[in-house]
Design a protein around this motif. Structure first.
Motif, mmCIF file in Angstrom:
data_model
loop_
_atom_site.group_PDB
_atom_site.id
_atom_site.type_symbol
_atom_site.label_atom_id
_atom_site.label_comp_id
_atom_site.label_asym_id
_atom_site.label_seq_id
_atom_site.Cartn_x
_atom_site.Cartn_y
_atom_site.Cartn_z
ATOM 1 N N THR A 98 0.831 -1.212 0.000
ATOM 2 C CA THR A 98 0.000 0.000 0.000
ATOM 3 C C THR A 98 0.862 1.258 0.000
ATOM 4 O OG1 THR A 98 -1.304 -1.290 1.543
ATOM 5 C CG2 THR A 98 -2.100 0.900 1.072
ATOM 6 N N ARG A 99 2.058 1.146 0.545
ATOM 7 C CA ARG A 99 2.933 2.326 0.626
ATOM 8 C C ARG A 99 3.711 2.613 -0.649
ATOM 9 N NH1 ARG A 99 3.403 0.472 5.955
ATOM 10 N NH2 ARG A 99 5.235 -0.814 5.583
ATOM 11 N N MET A 100 3.639 1.766 -1.640
ATOM 12 C CA MET A 100 4.421 1.977 -2.864
ATOM 13 C C MET A 100 3.913 3.201 -3.633
ATOM 14 S SD MET A 100 6.826 -0.280 -3.058
ATOM 15 C CE MET A 100 7.015 -0.374 -1.296
ATOM 16 N N THR A 101 4.793 4.137 -3.872
ATOM 17 C CA THR A 101 4.341 5.376 -4.519
ATOM 18 C C THR A 101 3.884 5.125 -5.958
ATOM 19 O OG1 THR A 101 6.599 5.912 -5.070
ATOM 20 C CG2 THR A 101 5.728 6.931 -3.097
ATOM 21 N N GLN A 102 4.523 4.142 -6.631
ATOM 22 C CA GLN A 102 4.084 3.892 -8.008
ATOM 23 C C GLN A 102 2.665 3.331 -8.036
ATOM 24 O OE1 GLN A 102 6.751 2.185 -11.186
ATOM 25 N NE2 GLN A 102 5.099 0.728 -11.377
ATOM 26 N N PHE A 103 2.339 2.500 -7.055
ATOM 27 C CA PHE A 103 0.970 1.973 -6.992
ATOM 28 C C PHE A 103 -0.021 3.115 -6.789
ATOM 29 C CE2 PHE A 103 -2.600 0.496 -4.302
ATOM 30 C CZ PHE A 103 -3.268 -0.231 -5.287
ATOM 31 N N LYS A 104 0.326 4.026 -5.892
ATOM 32 C CA LYS A 104 -0.588 5.153 -5.657
ATOM 33 C C LYS A 104 -0.760 5.976 -6.938
ATOM 34 C CE LYS A 104 1.075 5.717 -0.984
ATOM 35 N NZ LYS A 104 1.691 6.654 -0.068
ATOM 36 N N ALA A 105 0.355 6.240 -7.602
ATOM 37 C CA ALA A 105 0.287 7.052 -8.827
ATOM 38 C C ALA A 105 -0.506 6.332 -9.911
ATOM 39 C CB ALA A 105 1.694 7.374 -9.323
ATOM 40 N N LYS A 106 -0.204 5.022 -10.095
ATOM 41 C CA LYS A 106 -0.876 4.302 -11.181
ATOM 42 C C LYS A 106 -2.347 4.062 -10.883
ATOM 43 C CE LYS A 106 2.744 2.155 -13.836
ATOM 44 N NZ LYS A 106 3.266 0.919 -14.402
ATOM 45 N N SER A 107 -2.713 3.911 -9.600
ATOM 46 C CA SER A 107 -4.137 3.705 -9.360
ATOM 47 C C SER A 107 -4.911 5.004 -9.533
ATOM 48 C CB SER A 107 -4.434 3.008 -8.030
ATOM 49 O OG SER A 107 -3.502 3.292 -7.060
ATOM 50 N N ILE A 149 13.924 -10.509 -9.721
ATOM 51 C CA ILE A 149 15.288 -10.200 -9.285
ATOM 52 C C ILE A 149 15.875 -11.373 -8.499
ATOM 53 C CG2 ILE A 149 16.690 -8.680 -7.822
ATOM 54 C CD1 ILE A 149 14.573 -6.465 -8.396
ATOM 55 N N LEU A 150 15.186 -11.754 -7.426
ATOM 56 C CA LEU A 150 15.786 -12.709 -6.484
ATOM 57 C C LEU A 150 16.037 -14.070 -7.113
ATOM 58 C CD1 LEU A 150 13.784 -11.747 -3.279
ATOM 59 C CD2 LEU A 150 16.104 -11.046 -3.936
ATOM 60 N N ILE A 151 15.264 -14.418 -8.121
ATOM 61 C CA ILE A 151 15.407 -15.743 -8.702
ATOM 62 C C ILE A 151 16.757 -15.932 -9.408
ATOM 63 C CG2 ILE A 151 14.356 -15.449 -11.006
ATOM 64 C CD1 ILE A 151 12.608 -17.995 -10.024
ATOM 65 N N TYR A 152 17.411 -14.829 -9.787
ATOM 66 C CA TYR A 152 18.737 -14.918 -10.430
ATOM 67 C C TYR A 152 19.887 -14.654 -9.472
ATOM 68 C CZ TYR A 152 15.866 -15.297 -14.475
ATOM 69 O OH TYR A 152 14.915 -15.742 -15.354
ATOM 70 N N GLN A 153 19.609 -14.408 -8.208
ATOM 71 C CA GLN A 153 20.659 -14.157 -7.219
ATOM 72 C C GLN A 153 21.650 -13.090 -7.697
ATOM 73 O OE1 GLN A 153 20.470 -15.903 -4.342
ATOM 74 N NE2 GLN A 153 19.342 -17.758 -4.824
ATOM 75 N N PRO A 154 21.154 -11.971 -8.224
ATOM 76 C CA PRO A 154 22.105 -10.992 -8.767
ATOM 77 C C PRO A 154 22.782 -10.180 -7.655
ATOM 78 C CG PRO A 154 19.894 -10.104 -8.903
ATOM 79 C CD PRO A 154 19.769 -11.501 -8.335
ATOM 80 N N ASP A 155 23.933 -9.605 -8.004
ATOM 81 C CA ASP A 155 24.602 -8.689 -7.082
ATOM 82 C C ASP A 155 24.014 -7.284 -7.230
ATOM 83 O OD1 ASP A 155 27.061 -10.318 -6.037
ATOM 84 O OD2 ASP A 155 26.856 -10.799 -8.166
ATOM 85 N N PHE A 156 23.710 -6.917 -8.481
ATOM 86 C CA PHE A 156 23.284 -5.543 -8.736
ATOM 87 C C PHE A 156 22.040 -5.464 -9.618
ATOM 88 C CE2 PHE A 156 27.934 -5.311 -8.200
ATOM 89 C CZ PHE A 156 27.935 -4.564 -7.027
ATOM 90 N N VAL A 157 21.219 -4.470 -9.320
ATOM 91 C CA VAL A 157 20.029 -4.205 -10.123
ATOM 92 C C VAL A 157 20.044 -2.726 -10.516
ATOM 93 C CG1 VAL A 157 17.508 -4.277 -10.187
ATOM 94 C CG2 VAL A 157 18.755 -5.897 -8.764
ATOM 95 N N PRO A 158 20.362 -2.440 -11.768
ATOM 96 C CA PRO A 158 20.355 -1.040 -12.183
ATOM 97 C C PRO A 158 18.918 -0.580 -12.427
ATOM 98 C CG PRO A 158 21.098 -2.448 -13.995
ATOM 99 C CD PRO A 158 20.740 -3.352 -12.854
ATOM 100 N N VAL A 159 18.495 0.450 -11.753
ATOM 101 C CA VAL A 159 17.141 0.980 -11.964
ATOM 102 C C VAL A 159 17.166 2.498 -11.878
ATOM 103 C CG1 VAL A 159 15.699 -0.944 -11.167
ATOM 104 C CG2 VAL A 159 16.659 0.640 -9.501
ATOM 105 N N GLY A 160 16.158 3.089 -12.460
ATOM 106 C CA GLY A 160 16.001 4.533 -12.362
ATOM 107 C C GLY A 160 15.382 4.896 -11.014
ATOM 108 N N ASP A 161 15.339 6.181 -10.750
ATOM 109 C CA ASP A 161 14.807 6.694 -9.478
ATOM 110 C C ASP A 161 13.430 6.145 -9.147
ATOM 111 O OD1 ASP A 161 16.805 8.171 -8.491
ATOM 112 O OD2 ASP A 161 16.200 10.037 -9.503
ATOM 113 N N ASP A 162 12.567 6.048 -10.180
ATOM 114 C CA ASP A 162 11.182 5.656 -9.940
ATOM 115 C C ASP A 162 11.053 4.206 -9.472
ATOM 116 O OD1 ASP A 162 12.011 4.753 -12.485
ATOM 117 O OD2 ASP A 162 9.941 4.544 -13.133
ATOM 118 N N GLN A 163 12.135 3.417 -9.621
ATOM 119 C CA GLN A 163 12.046 2.005 -9.252
ATOM 120 C C GLN A 163 12.829 1.672 -7.980
ATOM 121 O OE1 GLN A 163 10.076 -0.283 -10.809
ATOM 122 N NE2 GLN A 163 9.295 1.477 -11.928
ATOM 123 N N LYS A 164 13.448 2.687 -7.393
ATOM 124 C CA LYS A 164 14.296 2.419 -6.212
ATOM 125 C C LYS A 164 13.498 1.842 -5.058
ATOM 126 C CE LYS A 164 18.331 5.241 -6.739
ATOM 127 N NZ LYS A 164 18.477 6.683 -6.847
#
Ligand code: TRP
Length: 345
Positions: free
Chosen positions: A119-128, A150-165
């Motif tokens: 419920t606290r995700m800002t993208q959810f609020k914006a998209k709804s 993400i977790l299924i590949y056990q990655p070290d890094f996930v590059p994302v833009g600000d909106d996905q942080k």
């Protein structure tokens, strides 16, 4: 904790490459902003990291899509990324829905994610707010599918833009919660701050970042767009009432943005550009920038078109990508199923 791209020369051949993963929604065309700001730097990452990129078609249907359009955009996006330099031999490129383990893990993670957190995700609020007529459960659950991606590949890094942080933060919280109960099942990934790319602004309102959702369609340039459309957008680009090509983002956001774009396209410094256009009108400058962008985009567009005609090649790319991805994904899923108490078939 954040990671900043290291110089490749610092890496020794003996080191195991760290894993990097990112998803891209095939929901629209590639913008000049994302090309200059990000995609352009992706090709060289493969020297340093073991890179996975997937077309997030499952995320896309959280808002209503036209099926034929979605298919077309998924393939176009794959072709365009290859044309931008992502070599399928060096990167694992695949389509999210081809690896069912994403959806399977996402169900499990649902049971370790709190209603309140989502419920606290800002993208959810914006998209709804944006799609008030279709606030479906998938839209709400979007970050959990992303955590599974993400977790299924056990990655070290996930590059994302600000909106996905915020989504990556939630993913870390879910991983830590799960690990807290069952031991070290997931690697807790770090968000990744990409090497300084350009921050390209809208051509029609240069105070805002260039974006597909720009009110004015002339504000955003797409790299696969027809040359005449690119030329028109640059011709109409907002400038200022002075008459000097000078880099000053505060006072002259429009001109400075065009200088930045030109500098990225042709590799000239701001001083060189100022000298080149000293005493000339904005008209000449805007046309020169537009032409430079057209020439920069031309080979990408031509290569994308060529790849789109070679369906057999694209199929081979996404099939072998999915195969490689599935191999890793199924290993993680097996471990998770075992931990939570499911009987192996
Ligand atoms: N939500 C991301 C976006 O809209 C796309 C995405 C889906 C993603 N799954 C991911 C990004 C996993 C990084 C990792 O940009």
């Amino acid at each position: 904790m954040l990671c900043v791209e290291k110089d490749v020369s610092e890496m020794s051949d003996m080191e195991q490459k760290q894993v990097m993963l990112s998803g891209i929604q095939p929901s629209g065309e590639l913008t000049l902003g994302s090309y200059l700001g990000a995609i352009r730097n992706w090709a060289e990452r493969a020297d340093q990291f073991d890179c996975y990129y997937f077309m997030a078609d499952m995320h896309t249907i959280t808002v209503r899509q036209n099926p034929a359009e979605l298919r077309r955009r998924t393939l176009t996006q794959l072709a365009a990324y290859i044309a931008c330099g992502l070599d399928p031999e060096k990167n694992t490129l695949f389509i999210q829905s081809h690896v069912p383990e994403h959806a399977q893990l996402s169900w499990v993670l649902n049971c370790y994610t709190m209603f309140g957190e989502l419920t606290r995700m800002t993208q959810f609020k914006a998209k709804s707010a944006q799609h008030a007529e279709n606030i479906n459960a998938g839209l709400f659950d979007y970050p959990v599918l992303m955590a599974a991606d993400i977790l299924i590949y056990q990655p070290d890094f996930v590059p994302v833009g600000d909106d996905q942080k915020q989504h990556v933060e939630l993913c870390r919280d879910i991983a830590e919660r799960f690990n807290g109960i069952y031991g070290d099942v997931f690697k807790v990934p770090q968000p990744y701050i990409p090497k300084v790319g350009a921050r390209v602004m809208s051509l029609s309102s240069p105070e805002n970042k260039m974006s597909k959702s720009d009110q004015d369609p002339n504000g955003c340039v797409y790299i696969l767009e027809r040359p005449e459309d690119i030329a028109r957008k640059f011709k109409r680009a907002v400038t200022d009432s002075e008459m000097s090509v000078r880099f000053d983002p505060e006072q002259k956001p429009g001109i400075s943005n065009l200088m930045q774009i030109y500098s990225c396209a042709v590799g000239k410094t701001y001083e060189e550009i100022e000298t080149e256009f000293a005493g000339q009108g904005y008209g000449v400058f805007k046309k020169t920038v537009g032409d430079a962008v057209i020439e920069m985009c031309r080979p990408i567009r031509e290569e994308t078109d060529r790849l789109l005609k070679d369906k057999a090649y694209l199929e081979q790319v996404y099939r072998s990508g999915a195969e490689k991805a599935s191999y890793i994904a199924s290993k993680t899923l097996r471990k998770v199923y075992k931990k939570v108490g499911f009987i192996p078939r």
